[in-house]
Design a protein around this motif. Sequence first.
Motif, PDB file in Angstrom:
ATOM      1  N   LEU A  53       0.670  -1.158  -0.163  1.00 54.39           N
ATOM      2  CA  LEU A  53       0.148   0.096   0.154  1.00 54.39           C
ATOM      3  C   LEU A  53       1.052   1.306   0.058  1.00 54.39           C
ATOM      4  O   LEU A  53       0.698   1.972  -1.015  1.00 54.39           O
ATOM      5  N   TRP A  54       1.585   1.611   1.027  1.00 53.32           N
ATOM      6  CA  TRP A  54       2.443   2.743   1.077  1.00 53.32           C
ATOM      7  C   TRP A  54       3.171   3.142   0.029  1.00 53.32           C
ATOM      8  O   TRP A  54       3.408   4.139  -0.487  1.00 53.32           O
ATOM      9  N   PRO A  55       4.369   2.131  -0.453  1.00 56.73           N
ATOM     10  CA  PRO A  55       5.256   2.613  -1.400  1.00 56.73           C
ATOM     11  C   PRO A  55       4.200   2.838  -2.836  1.00 56.73           C
ATOM     12  O   PRO A  55       4.740   3.730  -3.341  1.00 56.73           O
ATOM     13  N   GLN A  56       3.171   1.851  -3.088  1.00 53.94           N
ATOM     14  CA  GLN A  56       2.479   2.225  -4.194  1.00 53.94           C
ATOM     15  C   GLN A  56       2.095   3.532  -4.122  1.00 53.94           C
ATOM     16  O   GLN A  56       1.760   4.332  -5.175  1.00 53.94           O
ATOM     17  N   MET A  57       1.314   3.956  -2.970  1.00 53.50           N
ATOM     18  CA  MET A  57       0.651   5.029  -2.914  1.00 53.50           C
ATOM     19  C   MET A  57       1.567   6.313  -3.067  1.00 53.50           C
ATOM     20  O   MET A  57       1.253   7.348  -3.795  1.00 53.50           O
ATOM     21  N   PHE A  58       2.534   6.365  -2.549  1.00 52.46           N
ATOM     22  CA  PHE A  58       3.729   7.635  -2.641  1.00 52.46           C
ATOM     23  C   PHE A  58       4.303   7.584  -3.912  1.00 52.46           C
ATOM     24  O   PHE A  58       4.755   8.607  -4.340  1.00 52.46           O
ATOM     25  N   THR A  59       4.222   6.369  -4.670  1.00 53.19           N
ATOM     26  CA  THR A  59       4.929   6.320  -6.069  1.00 53.19           C
ATOM     27  C   THR A  59       3.856   7.094  -6.943  1.00 53.19           C
ATOM     28  O   THR A  59       4.254   8.078  -7.621  1.00 53.19           O
ATOM     29  N   LEU A  60       2.517   6.774  -6.550  1.00 54.80           N
ATOM     30  CA  LEU A  60       1.719   7.766  -7.722  1.00 54.80           C
ATOM     31  C   LEU A  60       1.458   9.162  -7.269  1.00 54.80           C
ATOM     32  O   LEU A  60       1.622   9.756  -8.191  1.00 54.80           O
ATOM     33  N   ILE A  61       1.801   9.513  -5.851  1.00 56.25           N
ATOM     34  CA  ILE A  61       1.711  10.808  -5.562  1.00 56.25           C
ATOM     35  C   ILE A  61       3.157  11.415  -6.189  1.00 56.25           C
ATOM     36  O   ILE A  61       2.752  12.764  -6.902  1.00 56.25           O
ATOM     37  N   ALA A  62       4.235  10.814  -6.140  1.00 58.95           N
ATOM     38  CA  ALA A  62       5.500  11.403  -6.721  1.00 58.95           C
ATOM     39  C   ALA A  62       5.392  11.475  -8.287  1.00 58.95           C
ATOM     40  O   ALA A  62       5.747  12.291  -9.023  1.00 58.95           O
ATOM     41  N   VAL A  63       4.928  10.412  -8.926  1.00 59.83           N
ATOM     42  CA  VAL A  63       4.767  10.355 -10.334  1.00 59.83           C
ATOM     43  C   VAL A  63       4.060  11.459 -10.827  1.00 59.83           C
ATOM     44  O   VAL A  63       4.157  12.057 -11.645  1.00 59.83           O
ATOM     45  N   ALA A  64       2.694  11.933 -10.181  1.00 58.60           N
ATOM     46  CA  ALA A  64       1.831  12.929 -10.642  1.00 58.60           C
ATOM     47  C   ALA A  64       2.710  14.068 -10.354  1.00 58.60           C
ATOM     48  O   ALA A  64       2.354  15.102 -11.326  1.00 58.60           O
ATOM     49  N   GLY A  65       3.462  14.355  -9.351  1.00 58.08           N
ATOM     50  CA  GLY A  65       4.355  15.476  -9.152  1.00 58.08           C
ATOM     51  C   GLY A  65       5.444  15.738 -10.392  1.00 58.08           C
ATOM     52  O   GLY A  65       5.358  16.877 -10.884  1.00 58.08           O
ATOM     53  N   VAL A  66       6.116  14.461 -10.602  1.00 56.21           N
ATOM     54  CA  VAL A  66       7.016  14.551 -11.760  1.00 56.21           C
ATOM     55  C   VAL A  66       6.292  15.167 -12.980  1.00 56.21           C
ATOM     56  O   VAL A  66       6.700  15.938 -13.932  1.00 56.21           O
ATOM     57  N   VAL A  67       5.292  14.363 -13.424  1.00 61.10           N
ATOM     58  CA  VAL A  67       4.409  14.586 -14.449  1.00 61.10           C
ATOM     59  C   VAL A  67       3.976  15.957 -14.583  1.00 61.10           C
ATOM     60  O   VAL A  67       3.925  16.474 -15.937  1.00 61.10           O
ATOM     61  N   GLN A  77       6.769  24.795  -7.995  1.00 58.50           N
ATOM     62  CA  GLN A  77       6.010  25.070  -6.668  1.00 58.50           C
ATOM     63  C   GLN A  77       4.602  24.497  -6.417  1.00 58.50           C
ATOM     64  O   GLN A  77       4.553  23.747  -5.148  1.00 58.50           O
ATOM     65  N   ILE A  78       4.005  24.478  -7.694  1.00 60.63           N
ATOM     66  CA  ILE A  78       2.587  23.781  -7.204  1.00 60.63           C
ATOM     67  C   ILE A  78       2.765  22.312  -7.422  1.00 60.63           C
ATOM     68  O   ILE A  78       2.140  21.499  -6.318  1.00 60.63           O
ATOM     69  N   ALA A  79       3.775  21.643  -8.060  1.00 60.03           N
ATOM     70  CA  ALA A  79       3.988  20.317  -8.054  1.00 60.03           C
ATOM     71  C   ALA A  79       4.653  19.839  -6.578  1.00 60.03           C
ATOM     72  O   ALA A  79       4.042  18.728  -6.108  1.00 60.03           O
ATOM     73  N   ILE A  80       5.628  20.650  -6.175  1.00 59.88           N
ATOM     74  CA  ILE A  80       6.314  20.147  -4.946  1.00 59.88           C
ATOM     75  C   ILE A  80       4.905  20.377  -3.779  1.00 59.88           C
ATOM     76  O   ILE A  80       4.926  19.672  -2.835  1.00 59.88           O
ATOM     77  N   ALA A  81       4.353  21.537  -3.778  1.00 57.69           N
ATOM     78  CA  ALA A  81       3.343  21.429  -2.644  1.00 57.69           C
ATOM     79  C   ALA A  81       2.199  20.363  -2.944  1.00 57.69           C
ATOM     80  O   ALA A  81       1.567  19.837  -1.682  1.00 57.69           O
ATOM     81  N   SER A  82       1.900  20.219  -3.986  1.00 61.53           N
ATOM     82  CA  SER A  82       1.077  18.904  -4.071  1.00 61.53           C
ATOM     83  C   SER A  82       1.440  17.464  -3.565  1.00 61.53           C
ATOM     84  O   SER A  82       0.798  17.028  -2.981  1.00 61.53           O
ATOM     85  N   VAL A  83       2.768  17.312  -3.755  1.00 57.50           N
ATOM     86  CA  VAL A  83       3.323  16.039  -3.566  1.00 57.50           C
ATOM     87  C   VAL A  83       3.402  16.180  -1.904  1.00 57.50           C
ATOM     88  O   VAL A  83       3.086  15.024  -1.384  1.00 57.50           O
ATOM     89  N   ALA A  85       1.768  17.907   0.253  1.00 57.30           N
ATOM     90  CA  ALA A  85       0.349  18.379   0.964  1.00 57.30           C
ATOM     91  C   ALA A  85      -0.482  16.667   0.612  1.00 57.30           C
ATOM     92  O   ALA A  85      -1.084  16.446   1.598  1.00 57.30           O
ATOM     93  N   PHE A  86      -0.349  16.353  -0.417  1.00 59.44           N
ATOM     94  CA  PHE A  86      -1.122  14.907  -0.631  1.00 59.44           C
ATOM     95  C   PHE A  86      -0.403  13.984  -0.022  1.00 59.44           C
ATOM     96  O   PHE A  86      -1.454  12.761   0.468  1.00 59.44           O
ATOM     97  N   SER A  87       0.767  13.763   0.118  1.00 65.19           N
ATOM     98  CA  SER A  87       1.346  12.624   1.149  1.00 65.19           C
ATOM     99  C   SER A  87       0.857  12.706   2.150  1.00 65.19           C
ATOM    100  O   SER A  87       0.488  11.922   3.131  1.00 65.19           O
ATOM    101  N   VAL A  88       0.723  13.897   3.145  1.00 68.76           N
ATOM    102  CA  VAL A  88       0.474  14.127   4.581  1.00 68.76           C
ATOM    103  C   VAL A  88      -1.025  13.763   4.447  1.00 68.76           C
ATOM    104  O   VAL A  88      -1.700  13.026   5.456  1.00 68.76           O
ATOM    105  N   ALA A  89      -1.993  14.338   3.573  1.00 69.42           N
ATOM    106  CA  ALA A  89      -3.211  13.882   3.349  1.00 69.42           C
ATOM    107  C   ALA A  89      -3.541  12.467   3.286  1.00 69.42           C
ATOM    108  O   ALA A  89      -4.539  12.265   3.877  1.00 69.42           O
TER     109      ALA A  89
END
Length: 167
Positions: A53-67, A77-83, A85-89
């Motif tokens: 669960l956790w490695p895959q969820m954080f991978t999805l969040i990171a991939v979205a930030g990189v894309v 700055q938006i991508a970093i904030a998103s990664v 904030a969404f990791s904590v959320a």
Amino acid sequence: MQYAIIYIATLVAANMAIAWLGPTAMPVVAFLLIGLDLTLRDRLHDQWHGKRLWPQMFTLIAVAGVVSYALNPVSGQIAIASVVAFSVASLADAVAYHMLEGRSWAIRANGSNVVGATADSLIFPLLAFGTALPSIVLAQLVAKIAGGMVWALLIAWLARATKPKAA
């Protein structure tokens, strides 16, 4: 896999919309896109329970930030904030979702969405724009919770409608 692809695409779309339209678009983006992502996170939680669960969820969040960054480097700055904030959320959402175990999926998804939406609504604008204006935080919080509720109902309905009938 389909939920994972939709999850990434939705986060990227949210990041691009905020980068192009600014903070005033946050309530609409929150309702349509972040409410969906919070709800999909719960569906993925059920599919990926356990060690994956956790490695895959954080991978999805990171991939979205990189894309997001690759599509529009100005949105860094938006991508970093998103990664962040969404990791904590996602962590907050997961704890709440787990605590609601034994309840219906819709109750668990909506209850955990409130917790995840609160974390994201406080952290994202502060990191993305250097401020967390109470009116924008409140508007996007309400929009994320309402959007999450609509998406949870729709996803639950689709899951029932596409479930194979017993012979």
